[in-house]
Motif scaffolding. Structure first.
Motif, mmCIF file in Angstrom:
data_model
loop_
_atom_site.group_PDB
_atom_site.id
_atom_site.type_symbol
_atom_site.label_atom_id
_atom_site.label_comp_id
_atom_site.label_asym_id
_atom_site.label_seq_id
_atom_site.Cartn_x
_atom_site.Cartn_y
_atom_site.Cartn_z
ATOM 1 N N PHE A 1 0.823 -1.206 0.000
ATOM 2 C CA PHE A 1 0.000 0.000 0.000
ATOM 3 C C PHE A 1 0.862 1.263 0.000
ATOM 4 N N ALA A 2 2.010 1.198 0.660
ATOM 5 C CA ALA A 2 2.940 2.328 0.592
ATOM 6 C C ALA A 2 3.400 2.545 -0.842
ATOM 7 N N ASP A 3 3.631 1.451 -1.551
ATOM 8 C CA ASP A 3 4.091 1.548 -2.941
ATOM 9 C C ASP A 3 3.035 2.150 -3.858
ATOM 10 N N ILE A 4 1.768 1.934 -3.533
ATOM 11 C CA ILE A 4 0.696 2.541 -4.329
ATOM 12 C C ILE A 4 0.824 4.066 -4.293
ATOM 13 N N LYS B 1 -3.959 2.340 6.022
ATOM 14 C CA LYS B 1 -4.128 1.458 4.863
ATOM 15 C C LYS B 1 -5.548 1.555 4.318
ATOM 16 N N GLU B 2 -6.514 1.580 5.224
ATOM 17 C CA GLU B 2 -7.914 1.627 4.808
ATOM 18 C C GLU B 2 -8.298 2.989 4.229
ATOM 19 N N MET C 1 -3.763 7.395 -3.592
ATOM 20 C CA MET C 1 -3.374 8.305 -2.520
ATOM 21 C C MET C 1 -4.495 8.405 -1.488
ATOM 22 N N ILE C 2 -4.189 9.061 -0.378
ATOM 23 C CA ILE C 2 -5.194 9.334 0.646
ATOM 24 C C ILE C 2 -5.786 10.714 0.369
ATOM 25 N N LEU D 1 3.771 3.120 6.717
ATOM 26 C CA LEU D 1 3.495 1.784 6.191
ATOM 27 C C LEU D 1 4.759 1.033 5.782
ATOM 28 N N ASP D 2 5.812 1.766 5.440
ATOM 29 C CA ASP D 2 7.042 1.111 4.968
ATOM 30 C C ASP D 2 8.257 1.756 5.626
#
Length: 369
Positions: free
Chosen positions: A43-46, A308-309, A317-318, A341-342
């Motif tokens: 999810f960090a990579d997204i 993450k959610e 992105m958020i 996240l990472d």
């Protein structure tokens, strides 16, 4: 008697079987934890892909903000160019202040101009900042402008060629006046936290403890229920930025015991924080624990699950609380999400001594310390 012996034998056999499965259970738990870690990295990579594919379209401040944090986490040379852009931004501001905004009259005019930017804003934070800061307008020049740029140059192992002149400006003002003022803390908690540590870093005033004492008096825990959402967020921001500023922004680990009151508060109130705070604050709470080496604290897991959610996979992105996906406005919360996240490590980089390639061509006005 025979039945009793059979029962004992069966019991021993069952116990041995259970014992034999413990290593496998432990291994399974480790595998599950590793898979969860990989999931967070995914999810960090997204988010990382979204921002790094468009990094050089961001304004200089956001571009540098993102790149510096990623470089201190990863040591990856691909961020050098964006860091140099940040360096140029710092040099430009210090050049202007040294040449054009340094007399009391010039500082007053600059501060009034910046203060006027808040006049047409109607949100709670902006109205509070205008009301409080109009009594201390020079703060917008000193704290929000000059001090941060000098501290950034210092982190790089640099200073402005007119450093003595700029330091003389700082010494005209007693920062304890700003950092112990309840109204200023309610308006600028996170910024003041940064500034007291920057002052100490630069070898100027040390008003860290007076600020922390005033902050805790401004926001006693037993009065949390009386705070608006904005003021509760301001309190949390102040606390996370004490941790961040003490680490010199991801350059050094921090001591949990030195900030025990903050970590205890986050642990006791994490469910309320997840319910009431914005995503960037929630990410900062989790990162605070990572900076203290508390990677396995339950607070970290709770914040990671929440962040993450919050990611919109289609946009990568958020979004803001209003559903906005603007890359520039969202850079702060999204780079924090990547770090949470990472998480990699802290690094005291870049500096002109350790990474001379980054500083091979210094922008005009900056020199080695």
């Amino acid at each position: 008697m025979l039945l009793r012996k059979k029962y004992i034998a069966l019991s021993i056999g069952a116990s041995l079987f259970l014992l034999s499965t413990l290593p496998n259970w432990s291994e399974a738990t480790q595998v599950q934890a590793q898979q969860q870690e990989k999931s967070y990295q995914y999810f960090a990579d997204i988010i990382r892909k979204t921002y790094e594919s468009q990094l050089y379209t961001l304004p200089a401040f956001e571009e540098g903000h993102y790149a510096l944090r990623m470089y201190r986490q990863t040591s990856n040379d691909k961020y050098h160019a964006a860091i140099w852009s940040d360096l140029a931004r710092v040099a430009s501001r210090l050049n202007r202040y040294a040449e054009e905004v340094h007399t009391p009259e010039q500082i007053y005019m600059n501060s009034q101009s910046r203060l006027a930017d808040y006049l047409d804003k109607t949100d709670e934070r902006s109205k509070l900042r205008y009301t409080v800061t109009k009594h201390n307008p020079e703060y917008l020049y000193l704290g929000i402008g000059l001090l941060g740029s000098m501290a950034r140059a210092d982190e790089y192992g640099l200073k402005h060629k007119q450093d003595a002149k700029l330091r003389e400006i700082i010494r005209r003002y007693d920062f304890s006046h700003y950092v112990t003022n309840e109204g200023m803390i309610k308006a600028w908690a996170a910024q003041l936290a940064n500034q007291v540590y920057w002052l100490k870093q630069l070898g100027e005033q040390d008003v860290v403890q007076p600020f922390i004492e005033a902050f805790r008096n401004t926001y006693p825990d037993n009065l949390d229920e009386n705070l608006t959402n904005q003021q509760y967020g301001n309190k949390l921001y102040g606390m996370t930025h004490i941790i961040f500023a003490d680490s010199q922004y991801y350059q050094h680990a921090v001591s949990e015991t030195e900030h025990q009151w903050i970590f205890d508060y986050f642990r006791s109130n994490i469910d309320t924080i997840l319910l009431k705070a914005k995503e960037d604050i929630i990410a900062e709470v989790g990162i605070s624990f990572l900076l203290a080496g508390l990677n396995n604290d339950p607070v970290v897991e709770k914040t990671r699950l929440h962040i993450k959610e919050a990611i919109n996979r289609d946009q990568g992105m958020i979004p803001s609380t209003s559903g906005d996906f603007d890359l520039s406005h969202g850079e702060h919360r999204n780079v924090l999400a990547i770090m949470l996240l990472d998480w990699q490590q802290v690094n005291s980089i870049p500096t002109i001594e350790k990474q001379p390639k980054v500083f091979a061509s210094l922008p005009y006005g900056l020199v080695s310390k």
